[in-house]
Design a protein around this motif. Sequence first.
Motif, PDB file in Angstrom:
ATOM      1  N   VAL A  72     -67.018  95.412 -24.302  1.00 29.84           N
ATOM      2  CA  VAL A  72     -67.297  96.098 -25.555  1.00 29.84           C
ATOM      3  C   VAL A  72     -68.755  96.541 -25.550  1.00 29.84           C
ATOM      4  CG1 VAL A  72     -67.322  95.913 -28.061  1.00 29.84           C
ATOM      5  CG2 VAL A  72     -65.591  94.680 -26.748  1.00 29.84           C
ATOM      6  N   VAL A  73     -68.977  97.832 -25.789  1.00 32.91           N
ATOM      7  CA  VAL A  73     -70.313  98.411 -25.695  1.00 32.91           C
ATOM      8  C   VAL A  73     -70.669  99.086 -27.010  1.00 32.91           C
ATOM      9  CG1 VAL A  73     -71.739 100.124 -24.515  1.00 32.91           C
ATOM     10  CG2 VAL A  73     -70.058  98.807 -23.226  1.00 32.91           C
ATOM     11  N   SER A  74     -71.862  98.834 -27.506  1.00 31.60           N
ATOM     12  CA  SER A  74     -72.370  99.545 -28.678  1.00 31.60           C
ATOM     13  C   SER A  74     -73.351 100.603 -28.225  1.00 31.60           C
ATOM     14  CB  SER A  74     -73.062  98.580 -29.643  1.00 31.60           C
ATOM     15  OG  SER A  74     -73.725  99.305 -30.661  1.00 31.60           O
ATOM     16  N   SER A  75     -73.230 101.809 -28.792  1.00 34.58           N
ATOM     17  CA  SER A  75     -74.144 102.882 -28.400  1.00 34.58           C
ATOM     18  C   SER A  75     -75.431 102.861 -29.203  1.00 34.58           C
ATOM     19  CB  SER A  75     -73.461 104.245 -28.585  1.00 34.58           C
ATOM     20  OG  SER A  75     -73.188 104.480 -29.949  1.00 34.58           O
ATOM     21  N   PHE A  76     -75.547 101.969 -30.189  1.00 37.89           N
ATOM     22  CA  PHE A  76     -76.778 101.891 -30.969  1.00 37.89           C
ATOM     23  C   PHE A  76     -77.869 101.240 -30.136  1.00 37.89           C
ATOM     24  CE2 PHE A  76     -73.518 101.678 -34.406  1.00 37.89           C
ATOM     25  CZ  PHE A  76     -73.774 102.932 -34.922  1.00 37.89           C
ATOM     26  N   ARG A  77     -78.935 101.956 -29.917  1.00 38.03           N
ATOM     27  CA  ARG A  77     -80.016 101.455 -29.070  1.00 38.03           C
ATOM     28  C   ARG A  77     -81.243 101.178 -29.928  1.00 38.03           C
ATOM     29  NH1 ARG A  77     -80.589 104.914 -23.687  1.00 38.03           N
ATOM     30  NH2 ARG A  77     -81.677 102.997 -23.115  1.00 38.03           N
ATOM     31  N   GLY A  78     -81.966 100.130 -29.558  1.00 31.99           N
ATOM     32  CA  GLY A  78     -83.188  99.814 -30.272  1.00 31.99           C
ATOM     33  C   GLY A  78     -82.965  99.160 -31.618  1.00 31.99           C
ATOM     34  N   ARG A  79     -81.717  98.770 -31.908  1.00 33.19           N
ATOM     35  CA  ARG A  79     -81.411  98.115 -33.173  1.00 33.19           C
ATOM     36  C   ARG A  79     -80.555  96.893 -32.897  1.00 33.19           C
ATOM     37  NH1 ARG A  79     -78.375 102.793 -35.962  1.00 33.19           N
ATOM     38  NH2 ARG A  79     -77.632 101.086 -37.250  1.00 33.19           N
ATOM     39  N   SER A  80     -80.583  95.957 -33.838  1.00 36.16           N
ATOM     40  CA  SER A  80     -79.741  94.774 -33.674  1.00 36.16           C
ATOM     41  C   SER A  80     -78.280  95.182 -33.753  1.00 36.16           C
ATOM     42  CB  SER A  80     -80.053  93.753 -34.786  1.00 36.16           C
ATOM     43  OG  SER A  80     -81.394  93.349 -34.704  1.00 36.16           O
ATOM     44  N   PRO A  81     -77.434  94.692 -32.872  1.00 39.27           N
ATOM     45  CA  PRO A  81     -76.027  95.081 -32.892  1.00 39.27           C
ATOM     46  C   PRO A  81     -75.297  94.490 -34.083  1.00 39.27           C
ATOM     47  CG  PRO A  81     -76.388  93.332 -31.306  1.00 39.27           C
ATOM     48  CD  PRO A  81     -77.749  93.749 -31.790  1.00 39.27           C
ATOM     49  N   ASP A  82     -74.296  95.208 -34.561  1.00 37.02           N
ATOM     50  CA  ASP A  82     -73.473  94.727 -35.658  1.00 37.02           C
ATOM     51  C   ASP A  82     -72.291  93.968 -35.072  1.00 37.02           C
ATOM     52  OD1 ASP A  82     -72.073  94.230 -37.906  1.00 37.02           O
ATOM     53  OD2 ASP A  82     -71.468  96.302 -38.280  1.00 37.02           O
ATOM     54  N   LEU A  83     -72.405  92.651 -35.035  1.00 43.27           N
ATOM     55  CA  LEU A  83     -71.358  91.832 -34.436  1.00 43.27           C
ATOM     56  C   LEU A  83     -70.039  91.944 -35.193  1.00 43.27           C
ATOM     57  CD1 LEU A  83     -73.366  88.570 -33.657  1.00 43.27           C
ATOM     58  CD2 LEU A  83     -72.836  90.440 -32.114  1.00 43.27           C
ATOM     59  N   SER A  84     -70.113  92.227 -36.493  1.00 44.68           N
ATOM     60  CA  SER A  84     -68.884  92.275 -37.279  1.00 44.68           C
ATOM     61  C   SER A  84     -67.969  93.395 -36.822  1.00 44.68           C
ATOM     62  CB  SER A  84     -69.221  92.466 -38.769  1.00 44.68           C
ATOM     63  OG  SER A  84     -69.846  93.727 -38.992  1.00 44.68           O
ATOM     64  N   ALA A  85     -68.528  94.445 -36.234  1.00 36.73           N
ATOM     65  CA  ALA A  85     -67.709  95.576 -35.818  1.00 36.73           C
ATOM     66  C   ALA A  85     -66.759  95.211 -34.692  1.00 36.73           C
ATOM     67  CB  ALA A  85     -68.601  96.743 -35.376  1.00 36.73           C
ATOM     68  N   VAL A  86     -67.107  94.203 -33.905  1.00 36.31           N
ATOM     69  CA  VAL A  86     -66.240  93.818 -32.780  1.00 36.31           C
ATOM     70  C   VAL A  86     -65.439  92.557 -33.071  1.00 36.31           C
ATOM     71  CG1 VAL A  86     -67.742  94.894 -31.080  1.00 36.31           C
ATOM     72  CG2 VAL A  86     -68.083  92.492 -31.649  1.00 36.31           C
ATOM     73  N   ALA A  87     -65.523  92.043 -34.286  1.00 40.63           N
ATOM     74  CA  ALA A  87     -64.784  90.827 -34.620  1.00 40.63           C
ATOM     75  C   ALA A  87     -63.279  90.976 -34.402  1.00 40.63           C
ATOM     76  CB  ALA A  87     -65.083  90.411 -36.058  1.00 40.63           C
ATOM     77  N   PRO A  88     -62.650  92.086 -34.835  1.00 39.87           N
ATOM     78  CA  PRO A  88     -61.200  92.212 -34.579  1.00 39.87           C
ATOM     79  C   PRO A  88     -60.874  92.260 -33.089  1.00 39.87           C
ATOM     80  CG  PRO A  88     -61.937  93.788 -36.241  1.00 39.87           C
ATOM     81  CD  PRO A  88     -63.166  93.219 -35.613  1.00 39.87           C
ATOM     82  N   VAL A  89     -61.767  92.854 -32.287  1.00 43.20           N
ATOM     83  CA  VAL A  89     -61.547  92.914 -30.844  1.00 43.20           C
ATOM     84  C   VAL A  89     -61.606  91.510 -30.249  1.00 43.20           C
ATOM     85  CG1 VAL A  89     -62.326  93.910 -28.665  1.00 43.20           C
ATOM     86  CG2 VAL A  89     -62.607  95.197 -30.788  1.00 43.20           C
ATOM     87  N   SER A  90     -62.607  90.740 -30.635  1.00 46.93           N
ATOM     88  CA  SER A  90     -62.765  89.384 -30.123  1.00 46.93           C
ATOM     89  C   SER A  90     -61.566  88.516 -30.473  1.00 46.93           C
ATOM     90  CB  SER A  90     -64.044  88.769 -30.687  1.00 46.93           C
ATOM     91  OG  SER A  90     -64.221  87.456 -30.231  1.00 46.93           O
ATOM     92  N   LYS A  91     -61.094  88.648 -31.711  1.00 46.41           N
ATOM     93  CA  LYS A  91     -59.940  87.864 -32.163  1.00 46.41           C
ATOM     94  C   LYS A  91     -58.707  88.184 -31.322  1.00 46.41           C
ATOM     95  CE  LYS A  91     -56.854  87.345 -36.135  1.00 46.41           C
ATOM     96  NZ  LYS A  91     -56.534  87.845 -37.507  1.00 46.41           N
TER      97      LYS A  91
END
Length: 338
Positions: A72-91
């Motif tokens: 899982v890759v976030s394209s947001f650079r230079g900012r803290s990642p939003d872990l909540s966005a990948v919560a359904p994927v992790s589950k």
Amino acid sequence: MDAVKNKITIRDIARQCGTSISTVSRVINGSAGVEAKLKANVLSAIQECDWQSNNLRLKFSRKSKVKPYVVVVSSFRGRSPDLSAVAPVSKLCAECDFKDLYFFSCDSQTMEFCRCVNPYALILISSVGSRRIEVEKLIESGMRVLYLGHGEIEPHKGASCYVPIGEFIRYSVDLLHQMGHTKIGYFGQFGEYAHFSGANHHSPRQNDAVETLRSLIPGFNVRNDTVGDCYRNFSALHDVLRQKRITGWICGTGNMGRWFCEEAEKLGLRIPEDLSVLALSGIEIPPERISSVEAETEQLEAVLRDFLLSDPYTEQQIALRPRLRNPGRTLAPPPGSV
């Protein structure tokens, strides 16, 4: 008999079981994502004909098999990642026995890792930007790729699951209108509109949001009825709030909804008694104290499950539907309307 055995191929096994060659291959390699009944049929067919492929007996004899990777890759650079966005994927990965890896920037090192490890699937949060060609090469090599977007996603190869910002804005405006709000404002990201005049300073997502508001709300004025956070400088927001002209506010993200409430309360404004606040959380998990419009959880989970488990997989572009979360937290009729 030996001659017959030697002529049996993986294609014959797939035909006998009524499935695809790739499914048989995944069963042989111990990959996840194959239904238990189908897996049993494939193994039974292999055993009945005593068919052998390279290292087949070795693969079956292993007590512990390597789990396939989902990156899982976030394209947001230079900012803290939003872990909540990948919560359904992790589950879902945990339920289906995948091993999930998270990388939080779409850079050359991440792309190189994907080329070397060749994961079962790659999920891109938001967009891919300058790495589009590299991602397309991964798709051409047979990798499954899904774009999971907070807004519409730029043209690309691969499947996508995104939040149509215009539909989410329309849903939000309808809710506020039903409650009696006629003066509605928009709190957007990075200082849009109130601080920068050039359209090149606005993201397509913010432009689409404001254009939808303009089309839905009679008399909506971009300069007077929208304000941005200006990189966490809330002075412009304070100026608008002191006027007490707008009673219903739509905030661009879940975090912005939280910031808005905090800044309004600093000025002595009560929520929802004085102001109604609605955050567009999309695929984020919003702060619990804020009423928000999010993607339907069931639909998002169904898309992810289909992406990871269906075989063969058909690439699709799916627009997520909006739903209201925590309606009573920060939503109420405007003051004096009851």
